[in-house]
Write a protein that holds these residues in place. Structure first.
Motif, PDB file in Angstrom:
ATOM      1  N   GLY A 217      12.511  -4.740  17.717  1.00 13.73           N
ATOM      2  CA  GLY A 217      11.654  -5.911  17.500  1.00 13.73           C
ATOM      3  C   GLY A 217      10.490  -5.948  18.473  1.00 13.73           C
ATOM      4  O   GLY A 217       9.355  -6.252  18.094  1.00 13.73           O
TER       5      GLY A 217
ATOM      6  N   VAL B  90      16.840 -14.800  18.857  1.00 12.37           N
ATOM      7  CA  VAL B  90      16.158 -14.528  17.592  1.00 12.37           C
ATOM      8  C   VAL B  90      15.200 -13.362  17.829  1.00 12.37           C
ATOM      9  O   VAL B  90      14.439 -13.365  18.790  1.00 12.37           O
ATOM     10  CB  VAL B  90      15.386 -15.767  17.093  1.00 12.37           C
ATOM     11  CG1 VAL B  90      14.602 -15.455  15.826  1.00 12.37           C
ATOM     12  CG2 VAL B  90      16.344 -16.929  16.870  1.00 12.37           C
TER      13      VAL B  90
ATOM     14  N   THR C 197      19.185 -13.333  13.942  1.00  8.29           N
ATOM     15  CA  THR C 197      19.722 -14.201  14.982  1.00  8.29           C
ATOM     16  C   THR C 197      21.074 -13.636  15.379  1.00  8.29           C
ATOM     17  O   THR C 197      21.936 -13.418  14.519  1.00  8.29           O
ATOM     18  CB  THR C 197      19.883 -15.646  14.477  1.00  8.29           C
ATOM     19  OG1 THR C 197      18.617 -16.130  14.037  1.00  8.29           O
ATOM     20  CG2 THR C 197      20.422 -16.552  15.579  1.00  8.29           C
TER      21      THR C 197
ATOM     22  N   THR D  52      13.859 -11.078  10.268  1.00 12.18           N
ATOM     23  CA  THR D  52      14.218 -11.833  11.463  1.00 12.18           C
ATOM     24  C   THR D  52      15.730 -11.849  11.551  1.00 12.18           C
ATOM     25  O   THR D  52      16.411 -12.000  10.536  1.00 12.18           O
ATOM     26  CB  THR D  52      13.696 -13.284  11.374  1.00 12.18           C
ATOM     27  OG1 THR D  52      12.267 -13.258  11.245  1.00 12.18           O
ATOM     28  CG2 THR D  52      14.075 -14.092  12.596  1.00 12.18           C
TER      29      THR D  52
ATOM     30  N   ASP E 289      12.313 -11.088  15.881  1.00 11.73           N
ATOM     31  CA  ASP E 289      11.428 -10.993  14.726  1.00 11.73           C
ATOM     32  C   ASP E 289      10.821  -9.598  14.668  1.00 11.73           C
ATOM     33  O   ASP E 289      10.356  -9.088  15.684  1.00 11.73           O
ATOM     34  CB  ASP E 289      10.324 -12.053  14.841  1.00 11.73           C
ATOM     35  CG  ASP E 289       9.395 -12.024  13.651  1.00 11.73           C
ATOM     36  OD1 ASP E 289       9.874 -12.109  12.511  1.00 11.73           O
ATOM     37  OD2 ASP E 289       8.172 -11.898  13.868  1.00 11.73           O
TER      38      ASP E 289
END
Length: 174
Positions: free
Chosen positions: A114, A7, A18, A16, A9
């Motif tokens: 991220g 994951v 996955t 977000t 973020d």
């Protein structure tokens, strides 16, 4: 190293993801964009097709200069070298299944982006605060993504700026 189930973020662009599948032929992710979320720049994927399957919400896409409000159940396919971006200008979460073919290093690109966001290295517009670090990112992932529109002229300066960033000891997160 990116892996299935990871994951990522991004608090700056308000999303977000996955990782669902990774392989040479494709990279797939489930992507949630929260209200106010956005893709930072109009961009292309020079060597990849990108497919968006809208699961929930109504994101606003811009593909090849045409705006389109997508709906759940809809699929949008963006061919290689086609300028696009999208955003969530609604009050509800947008959920999209996204697939890149071939995969190339797309998983790593999203993990690095991220990490840059989580460590405060992106502006509120979602681009690296340090132009040399930005050039290093663009150069590192030049086969996966390129800026389009007015920013495209900067592509000529990316390799020398990236080299300068390395010379000054800058490193992209792993």
């Amino acid at each position: 190293m990116a892996h299935v189930g990871q994951v990522v973020d991004n608090p700056v662009t308000k999303d977000t993801l996955t990782i669902v599948a990774m392989g040479d032929d494709r990279f797939e992710m489930d992507f949630t964009m929260y209200p106010g979320g956005f893709i930072p720049t109009l961009h292309t994927h020079p060597n990849q097709q990108e497919r968006f399957r809208i699961v929930a919400g109504r994101p606003l896409f811009s593909v090849a200069r045409r705006k389109h409000r997508a709906s759940p159940g809809e699929t949008i396919v963006v061919p290689p070298r086609t300028a696009h971006k999208f955003r969530n200008d609604t009050g509800e979460d947008v959920r999209i299944n996204v697939e890149f073919t071939p995969a190339l290093r797309t998983a790593e690109l999203f993990v690095v982006l991220g990490t840059l966001a989580q460590t405060g290295k992106l502006t509120k517009r979602g681009i690296p605060r340090n132009p040399l670090l930005g050039a290093m990112f663009v150069h590192e992932f030049r086969n996966e993504i390129r800026s389009a529109g007015m920013l495209a002229i900067t592509n000529a300066f990316v390799a020398p700026m990236a080299a300068l960033g390395r010379l000054f000891g800058l490193r992209l997160p792993a």
